[in-house]
Write a protein that holds these residues in place. Structure first.
Motif, PDB file in Angstrom:
ATOM      1  N   PRO A  31      90.921  45.060  17.713  1.00  0.00           N
ATOM      2  CA  PRO A  31      92.067  45.768  17.826  1.00  0.00           C
ATOM      3  C   PRO A  31      92.368  46.072  19.448  1.00  0.00           C
ATOM      4  O   PRO A  31      91.531  46.253  20.190  1.00  0.00           O
ATOM      5  N   VAL A  32      93.790  46.228  19.685  1.00  0.00           N
ATOM      6  CA  VAL A  32      94.096  46.356  21.039  1.00  0.00           C
ATOM      7  C   VAL A  32      94.222  47.851  20.991  1.00  0.00           C
ATOM      8  O   VAL A  32      95.316  48.466  20.414  1.00  0.00           O
ATOM      9  N   LYS A  33      93.148  48.592  21.761  1.00  0.00           N
ATOM     10  CA  LYS A  33      93.365  50.034  21.528  1.00  0.00           C
ATOM     11  C   LYS A  33      93.384  50.647  23.082  1.00  0.00           C
ATOM     12  O   LYS A  33      93.394  51.995  23.242  1.00  0.00           O
ATOM     13  N   ASP A  34      93.302  50.120  23.958  1.00  0.00           N
ATOM     14  CA  ASP A  34      93.200  50.452  25.585  1.00  0.00           C
ATOM     15  C   ASP A  34      93.455  49.335  26.422  1.00  0.00           C
ATOM     16  O   ASP A  34      93.599  48.074  25.853  1.00  0.00           O
ATOM     17  N   LEU A  35      93.517  49.657  27.754  1.00  0.00           N
ATOM     18  CA  LEU A  35      94.104  48.561  28.847  1.00  0.00           C
ATOM     19  C   LEU A  35      93.026  47.378  28.624  1.00  0.00           C
ATOM     20  O   LEU A  35      93.406  46.387  28.674  1.00  0.00           O
ATOM     21  N   ASN A  36      91.704  47.709  28.747  1.00  0.00           N
ATOM     22  CA  ASN A  36      90.716  46.598  28.556  1.00  0.00           C
ATOM     23  C   ASN A  36      90.931  45.600  27.584  1.00  0.00           C
ATOM     24  O   ASN A  36      91.070  44.439  27.687  1.00  0.00           O
ATOM     25  N   SER A  37      91.004  46.029  26.299  1.00  0.00           N
ATOM     26  CA  SER A  37      91.169  45.262  25.045  1.00  0.00           C
ATOM     27  C   SER A  37      92.624  44.696  25.322  1.00  0.00           C
ATOM     28  O   SER A  37      92.661  43.459  24.687  1.00  0.00           O
ATOM     29  N   LYS A 392     100.010  50.097  26.673  1.00  0.00           N
ATOM     30  CA  LYS A 392     100.690  49.168  25.955  1.00  0.00           C
ATOM     31  C   LYS A 392     101.939  48.596  26.883  1.00  0.00           C
ATOM     32  O   LYS A 392     102.368  47.249  26.424  1.00  0.00           O
ATOM     33  N   MET A 393     102.271  49.429  27.730  1.00  0.00           N
ATOM     34  CA  MET A 393     103.532  49.009  28.484  1.00  0.00           C
ATOM     35  C   MET A 393     103.108  47.876  29.491  1.00  0.00           C
ATOM     36  O   MET A 393     104.018  47.120  30.310  1.00  0.00           O
ATOM     37  N   VAL A 394     101.677  47.898  29.788  1.00  0.00           N
ATOM     38  CA  VAL A 394     101.419  46.697  30.672  1.00  0.00           C
ATOM     39  C   VAL A 394     101.688  45.372  30.264  1.00  0.00           C
ATOM     40  O   VAL A 394     101.927  44.525  31.012  1.00  0.00           O
ATOM     41  N   ALA A 395     101.679  45.052  29.259  1.00  0.00           N
ATOM     42  CA  ALA A 395     102.093  43.810  28.405  1.00  0.00           C
ATOM     43  C   ALA A 395     103.401  43.395  29.089  1.00  0.00           C
ATOM     44  O   ALA A 395     103.754  42.436  29.099  1.00  0.00           O
ATOM     45  N   LYS A 396     104.288  44.613  29.225  1.00  0.00           N
ATOM     46  CA  LYS A 396     105.759  44.341  29.374  1.00  0.00           C
ATOM     47  C   LYS A 396     105.941  43.615  30.855  1.00  0.00           C
ATOM     48  O   LYS A 396     106.627  42.860  31.037  1.00  0.00           O
ATOM     49  N   LYS A 409     106.007  43.559  18.456  1.00  0.00           N
ATOM     50  CA  LYS A 409     106.097  43.842  16.884  1.00  0.00           C
ATOM     51  C   LYS A 409     104.827  43.238  16.303  1.00  0.00           C
ATOM     52  O   LYS A 409     104.470  43.948  15.255  1.00  0.00           O
ATOM     53  N   LYS A 410     104.037  42.203  16.686  1.00  0.00           N
ATOM     54  CA  LYS A 410     102.952  41.621  15.667  1.00  0.00           C
ATOM     55  C   LYS A 410     101.599  42.421  16.398  1.00  0.00           C
ATOM     56  O   LYS A 410     100.977  42.443  15.396  1.00  0.00           O
ATOM     57  N   ILE A 411     101.445  42.775  17.746  1.00  0.00           N
ATOM     58  CA  ILE A 411     100.169  43.188  18.122  1.00  0.00           C
ATOM     59  C   ILE A 411     100.219  44.670  18.334  1.00  0.00           C
ATOM     60  O   ILE A 411      99.244  45.456  18.214  1.00  0.00           O
ATOM     61  N   LEU A 412     101.260  45.476  18.838  1.00  0.00           N
ATOM     62  CA  LEU A 412     101.319  46.722  19.571  1.00  0.00           C
ATOM     63  C   LEU A 412     101.790  47.536  18.421  1.00  0.00           C
ATOM     64  O   LEU A 412     102.172  48.705  18.637  1.00  0.00           O
ATOM     65  N   LYS A 413     102.168  47.096  17.279  1.00  0.00           N
ATOM     66  CA  LYS A 413     102.564  47.951  16.072  1.00  0.00           C
ATOM     67  C   LYS A 413     101.648  49.067  16.080  1.00  0.00           C
ATOM     68  O   LYS A 413     100.302  48.884  15.828  1.00  0.00           O
ATOM     69  N   THR A 414     102.371  50.172  15.833  1.00  0.00           N
ATOM     70  CA  THR A 414     101.499  51.442  15.626  1.00  0.00           C
ATOM     71  C   THR A 414     101.438  51.577  14.128  1.00  0.00           C
ATOM     72  O   THR A 414     102.078  51.396  13.337  1.00  0.00           O
TER      73      THR A 414
END
Length: 414
Positions: A31-37, A392-396, A409-414
């Motif tokens: 799961p993507v749960k913080d900046l490192n992941s 999550k905004m880092v990905a942007k 939509k696929k990975i950061l959905k809550t």
């Protein structure tokens, strides 16, 4: 004539390319749960499999074209046949962030001089990273000893009145050899607007054309959209001396190359670039962070910041952190944040010192307004990086708008 492969390609040939045929992973296993992941997911799950799955095909085409071009260049010129040594390098630092569609065919051209003599006998430093080559006396001494004039005369044509080897004259000869060799490839006209050189690789036809002024060989399949850029890099090789910039425990000797890259200024015609690749490879740590910063640069349009500028920041850090062996053991997020801030500081100072001569500013030729704009972009990004709730905004900032929309939509959905 000898042909060498870089360590990376030797490993591939020894193990087979099947190790690179891994299919892209459609979703993250963790799961993507913080900046490192998040950063690890982008690097390991989104980007790396895409690069790896494409490598076998690009390499096979690269290898086939390189081998045939080298053989035809030997047919085209007797000096090249006697004095060339080819290395199919790929990208040795393995920092490519996109498809493996840009590979190096490094062609070392020998000189009829004693290149194993101490380098200072023929090399004169003229600027940070640039040298002049005075080989005239050695050529004349070869003639006095009854040397083969047909061989020596080719190199003699590259000299100026001061016996320095002119980059432009060498390149005129080199380009002529390449163009003669390309004309020895097969030609086709069918289904193309004009006749083009072609090569068949595993039953597939690829067109060949030279792109100026970079002198890159473009290998294309006009039907599938496949394109491979092959940099045909000529170089001269000399025996190195100890590098005084390196700590003593990592100082080494080894051959170094000079390449015909323009410098500008009063020594322009006779100046050759001296890349210190062997020494620099030992200075690169945490390549994941380097690739992510390159990705940030590309997505944010920091186009005048070159890959070498980014690597230089890591070179400086590797020396500064010699006393702290734990520094490079930090997680990816910590190191990424650290180096984004360092890049921002360098941009604010408008100076990235050249590693081998810190008085020379690598970005000194970039307009101040451009550097100010880049620094402002990074300052906004750093505010996001420093807020754990905004990870999550880092990905942007690391993706295009369409990529981020799909990723969200696929990975950061809550």
């Amino acid at each position: 004539m000898k042909i060498f492969y870089s360590n990376e390609i030797q490993e591939l040939r020894a193990t087979g390319t099947r190790v690179h045929t891994k299919k892209p992973v459609s979703s993250s296993k963790k799961p993507v749960k913080d900046l490192n992941s998040l950063l690890r997911d982008i690097y390991e799950v989104r980007d790396k499999p895409v690069r790896d799955q494409d490598f076998p095909k690009y390499f096979r085409v690269f290898q086939a074209v390189s081998l045939q071009l080298n053989e035809l260049m030997k047919q085209a010129d007797p000096y090249y046949e006697r004095y060339s040594l080819v290395r199919f390098e790929g990208r040795k630092d393995r920092l490519r962030i996109n498809k493996p569609d840009d590979l190096d065919m490094e062609i070392v051209i020998g000189l009829p001089v004693d290149t194993q003599a101490p380098a200072h006998n023929v090399i004169e430093d003229v600027a940070p990273g640039f040298v002049k080559l005075n080989i005239g006396d050695q050529l004349e001494s070869l003639l006095d000893r009854g040397g083969n004039w047909r061989v020596i005369e080719t190199a003699h044509r590259w000299l100026d009145k001061d016996n320095c080897l002119l980059r432009s004259l060498f390149m005129d000869w080199y380009k002529d050899v390449v163009e003669k060799a390309l004309n020895l490839f097969d030609m086709v006209e069918d289904h193309l607007p004009f006749a083009m050189n072609v090569i068949m690789v595993e039953g597939q036809l690829y067109t060949l054309r030279l792109e100026s002024p970079t002198y890159t060989l473009i290998v294309e399949d006009p039907h599938s959209g496949f394109r491979l850029d092959m940099d045909l890099i000529p170089a001269l090789e000399f025996l190195d001396i100890d590098s005084t910039r390196m700590p003593s425990k990592r100082r080494k000797k080894g051959n170094f190359l000079v390449v015909p890259i323009p410098m500008g200024g009063p020594h322009e015609a006779a100046a050759w670039r001296r890349p210190l690749q062997l020494q620099e490879w030992d200075l690169l740590y945490m390549k994941q962070a380097i690739r992510l910063i390159k990705k940030l640069r590309d997505s944010q349009g920091l186009s005048k910041i070159e890959s070498y500028h980014i690597k230089t920041i890591f070179y400086h850090a590797s020396i500064e952190q010699e006393h702290d062996p734990e520094f490079w053991s930090r997680n990816l997020a910590e190191l990424f944040k650290h180096f984004v801030k360092r890049l921002h500081q360098y941009l604010e100072n408008k100076n990235i010192p050249y590693f081998w001569d810190t008085d020379y500013n690598l970005i000194g030729n970039i307009e101040e307004s451009v550097l100010n704009g880049y620094a402002k972009k990074l300052k906004r990004f750093i505010k996001v990086l420093d807020d754990p709730s905004e990870y999550k905004m880092v990905a942007k900032y690391l993706m295009s708008e369409s990529q981020f929309k799909e990723y969200k939509k696929k990975i950061l959905k809550t």
